[in-house]
Design a protein around this motif. Sequence first.
Motif, PDB file in Angstrom:
ATOM      1  N   LEU A  93      34.693  86.604  53.960  1.00 46.35           N
ATOM      2  CA  LEU A  93      35.069  87.345  55.161  1.00 46.35           C
ATOM      3  C   LEU A  93      36.108  88.404  54.781  1.00 46.35           C
ATOM      4  N   CYS A  94      35.821  89.650  55.067  1.00 45.23           N
ATOM      5  CA  CYS A  94      36.733  90.748  54.722  1.00 45.23           C
ATOM      6  C   CYS A  94      37.920  90.784  55.685  1.00 45.23           C
ATOM      7  N   GLY A  95      39.095  91.062  55.151  1.00 45.15           N
ATOM      8  CA  GLY A  95      40.274  91.247  55.988  1.00 45.15           C
ATOM      9  C   GLY A  95      40.855  89.988  56.573  1.00 45.15           C
ATOM     10  N   PHE A  96      40.556  88.844  55.991  1.00 48.66           N
ATOM     11  CA  PHE A  96      41.040  87.596  56.586  1.00 48.66           C
ATOM     12  C   PHE A  96      42.561  87.482  56.525  1.00 48.66           C
ATOM     13  N   LYS A  97      43.181  88.027  55.490  1.00 47.18           N
ATOM     14  CA  LYS A  97      44.639  87.975  55.392  1.00 47.18           C
ATOM     15  C   LYS A  97      45.270  88.655  56.606  1.00 47.18           C
ATOM     16  N   MET A 120      44.947  86.523  59.720  1.00 47.62           N
ATOM     17  CA  MET A 120      45.831  85.351  59.742  1.00 47.62           C
ATOM     18  C   MET A 120      47.197  85.652  60.354  1.00 47.62           C
ATOM     19  N   LYS A 121      47.460  86.896  60.668  1.00 52.61           N
ATOM     20  CA  LYS A 121      48.751  87.237  61.267  1.00 52.61           C
ATOM     21  C   LYS A 121      48.905  86.617  62.646  1.00 52.61           C
ATOM     22  N   THR A 122      47.791  86.365  63.310  1.00 51.20           N
ATOM     23  CA  THR A 122      47.857  85.644  64.583  1.00 51.20           C
ATOM     24  C   THR A 122      46.897  84.465  64.531  1.00 51.20           C
ATOM     25  N   TYR A 158      41.541  81.957  64.062  1.00 49.45           N
ATOM     26  CA  TYR A 158      40.691  80.898  64.619  1.00 49.45           C
ATOM     27  C   TYR A 158      39.350  81.474  65.070  1.00 49.45           C
ATOM     28  N   ASP A 159      39.380  82.570  65.793  1.00 50.59           N
ATOM     29  CA  ASP A 159      38.140  83.182  66.290  1.00 50.59           C
ATOM     30  C   ASP A 159      37.211  83.574  65.146  1.00 50.59           C
ATOM     31  N   ALA A 160      37.767  84.150  64.088  1.00 49.47           N
ATOM     32  CA  ALA A 160      36.952  84.575  62.953  1.00 49.47           C
ATOM     33  C   ALA A 160      36.319  83.384  62.249  1.00 49.47           C
ATOM     34  N   LEU A 161      37.134  82.358  61.962  1.00 50.81           N
ATOM     35  CA  LEU A 161      36.600  81.178  61.281  1.00 50.81           C
ATOM     36  C   LEU A 161      35.605  80.424  62.161  1.00 50.81           C
ATOM     37  N   GLU A 174      28.040  91.325  64.598  1.00 51.97           N
ATOM     38  CA  GLU A 174      27.954  91.327  66.066  1.00 51.97           C
ATOM     39  C   GLU A 174      29.322  91.148  66.711  1.00 51.97           C
ATOM     40  N   LYS A 175      30.245  90.489  66.013  1.00 51.34           N
ATOM     41  CA  LYS A 175      31.612  90.288  66.511  1.00 51.34           C
ATOM     42  C   LYS A 175      32.622  91.151  65.743  1.00 51.34           C
TER      43      LYS A 175
END
Length: 111
Positions: A19-23, A26-28, A33-36, A88-89
């Motif tokens: 997943l790109c940009g996960f760091k 993780m700031k919020t 949570y939504d991404a994972l 899609e998200k």
Amino acid sequence: MNQPDLHFEGKTYVAFCDLCGFKELMKTRKSSYDALNHLFNSTFSLLNGGCPNIKALAISDCVIAWADNKRLQTIIEFVGKLHKKMIEKNYLMKTSIAHGDFQYQNRIQLP
């Protein structure tokens, strides 16, 4: 709940999807949570409905998938469907695919 037998050993194609940009996400807590949640649910739905010849593990912000029938097209179709579900998200993924000896043993399960 019975877990599927994921044991595998042999030459096959293995995809590593990240997943790109996960760091940044993780700031919020909510954005991470939504991404994972979307990544895990998308992977689960593909494994249980659209890609029967694929085995996969979702770990943190990554998915490791392999084709149990050793065909490149099978793994490409899975990766394409996963990328489509994520886009899609508005989540981007990067994927690399390798071919060679691969072994997985389903050993322990943590709650």
